[in-house]
Design a protein around this motif. Structure first.
Motif, PDB file in Angstrom:
ATOM      1  N   ILE A 205      -7.706  -2.617   1.690  1.00  0.00           N
ATOM      2  CA  ILE A 205      -7.850  -2.572   3.147  1.00  0.00           C
ATOM      3  C   ILE A 205      -8.038  -1.111   3.579  1.00  0.00           C
ATOM      4  O   ILE A 205      -7.341  -0.213   3.057  1.00  0.00           O
ATOM      5  CB  ILE A 205      -6.637  -3.235   3.850  1.00  0.00           C
ATOM      6  N   LEU A 259      -8.267  -7.764   6.576  1.00  0.00           N
ATOM      7  CA  LEU A 259      -8.256  -7.287   5.190  1.00  0.00           C
ATOM      8  C   LEU A 259      -9.568  -6.568   4.853  1.00  0.00           C
ATOM      9  O   LEU A 259      -9.575  -5.521   4.215  1.00  0.00           O
ATOM     10  CB  LEU A 259      -8.082  -8.509   4.279  1.00  0.00           C
ATOM     11  N   MET A 291      -1.531  -8.335   1.910  1.00  0.00           N
ATOM     12  CA  MET A 291      -1.733  -7.057   2.606  1.00  0.00           C
ATOM     13  C   MET A 291      -1.165  -5.903   1.796  1.00  0.00           C
ATOM     14  O   MET A 291      -1.810  -4.866   1.628  1.00  0.00           O
ATOM     15  CB  MET A 291      -1.033  -7.077   3.975  1.00  0.00           C
ATOM     16  N   ALA A 294      -3.138  -5.064  -1.200  1.00  0.00           N
ATOM     17  CA  ALA A 294      -4.434  -4.447  -0.870  1.00  0.00           C
ATOM     18  C   ALA A 294      -4.250  -3.040  -0.293  1.00  0.00           C
ATOM     19  O   ALA A 294      -5.219  -2.419   0.145  1.00  0.00           O
ATOM     20  CB  ALA A 294      -5.191  -5.325   0.115  1.00  0.00           C
TER      21      ALA A 294
END
Ligand SMILES: O=P(O)(O)OC[C@H]1O[C@](O)(COP(=O)(O)O)[C@@H](O)[C@@H]1O
Ligand SMILES: [Mg+2]
Ligand SMILES: [Mg+2]
Length: 340
Positions: A205, A259, A291, A294
């Motif tokens: 992200i 994302l 999340m 990432a």
């Protein structure tokens, strides 16, 4: 289709090949997780096909029942729940199931029992079904402590104990996003092959984003930090650009965009719903797990979301998740409120 070019795609990485590759890194593995995942993937393909022809097959509209949350169940909610319960039990690898649509946790019969607990929202974004807007399935997987004697304690574990989490979005394309603990990978269903192909390897992200995503219709009931944060998104005082608002109202779709593009998704507490709306086990935890894997963050307004210990299977929590720097800002506002 250009078949010659297609035949040259020697790197076609299907989701099952991907998971088998991962499995081979653990020689002690018995392949149970791979089998479980193949059943989840099959359930998603089945639901995707039902979603695609919903209007034609009279699958839109209400089923006439109310679920444990007091929400009217849509026909597709009921169908998706049946599909996943059957797919998961028939994998022979599950021990306990928790679904948004079932009041109690389901303890699988000893003869069909395996080592995994699966928590899932079979169809997320129900209010968007009838107008054909993106919806999805969310799941999280835990390992049971003692498969001979599974108890509710095996379900009521903090999200950081999950061994895997993911979602499937039934949108303009059907996308399956998965983390088995290290990294996050996205796969897109090729309808001509009936296979999910790796299209978004190692998703990270962006550290900061330009989008905020929240139901602003609840603004009159927000607490101070949420209201201040959204005000900052619209009228930044530090010379930075304002953020754009995007809100679909399907968590899967709003989180998927967050994302990939960065930014923040908020479903805060408010005066009417002091615990927010989203359910800890099968909405907040899987999305927070993804999340963090990432490179982003997930915060409840009080603590890191994955450290919550739920006390019941349908517990709710406020949630702020997304790009690292954006979540840092909301954390600072809540910290400042505590000091005031
Ligand atoms: O309409 P609201 O209050 O903004 O809520 C939207 C949220 O509700 C949900 O639809 C709840 O999920 P379900 O459809 O699985 O009940 C989320 O997907 C979404 O983030
Ligand atoms: Mg949901
Ligand atoms: Mg749902």
């Amino acid at each position: 289709m250009d078949h010659a070019a297609d035949a040259n795609r020697t790197d076609l990485m299907t989701i099952m090949r991907f998971v088998l590759n991962e499995q081979s890194k653990h020689p002690e593995s018995r392949g149970d997780f791979t089998i479980l995942l193949s059943h989840i993937v099959l359930g998603c393909k089945f639901v995707c096909s039902a979603v695609n022809k919903a209007g034609l097959a009279k699958l839109i509209g209400l089923a006439g029942e109310t679920n444990v949350q007091g929400e009217e169940q849509k026909k597709l909610d009921v169908l998706s729940n049946d599909v996943f319960v059957k797919a998961l039990i028939s994998s022979g690898r599950t021990c306990i199931l928790v679904s948004e649509e079932d009041e109690e946790a389901t303890f699988v019969e000893p003869s069909q029992r395996g080592r995994y607990v699966v928590v899932f929202d079979p169809l997320d974004g129900s209010s968007n079904i009838d107008c054909g807007v993106s919806i999805g399935t969310i799941f999280g997987i835990y390992m049971v402590k003692h498969s001979n004697e599974p108890t509710l304690d095996d379900v009521l574990q903090p999200g950081e104990n999950m061994v895997a989490a993911g979602y499937c979005m039934y949108g303009s394309s059907c996308t399956f996003v998965l983390s088995t603990g290290v990294g996050v990978n996205g796969f897109t269903l090729d309808p001509s092959l009936g296979e999910f192909i790796l299209t978004h390897p190692d998703i990270k992200i962006p550290k900061k984003g330009k989008i905020y995503s929240v139901n602003e219709g609840n603004a009159k009931n927000w607490d101070g930090p949420t209201a201040k944060y959204v005000e900052k998104c619209k009228f930044p005082k530090d010379g930075s650009s304002s953020k754009s608002l995007r809100y679909i109202g399907s968590m899967v779709a709003d989180v998927h965009r967050t994302l990939l593009y960065g930014g923040i998704f908020l479903y805060p507490a408010d005066k009417k719903s002091p615990n927010g709306k989203l359910r800890v086990l099968y909405e907040v935890f899987p999305m927070s797990f993804l999340m963090e894997r990432a490179g982003g963050q997930a915060f409840t307004g009080k603590q890191r979301a994955l450290e919550l210990v739920p006390k019941n299977v349908h517990e709710r929590s406020p949630i702020f998740l997304g790009s690292y720097d954006d979540v840092e800002e909301i954390k600072a506002l809540y910290a400042a409120e505590v000091k005031e």
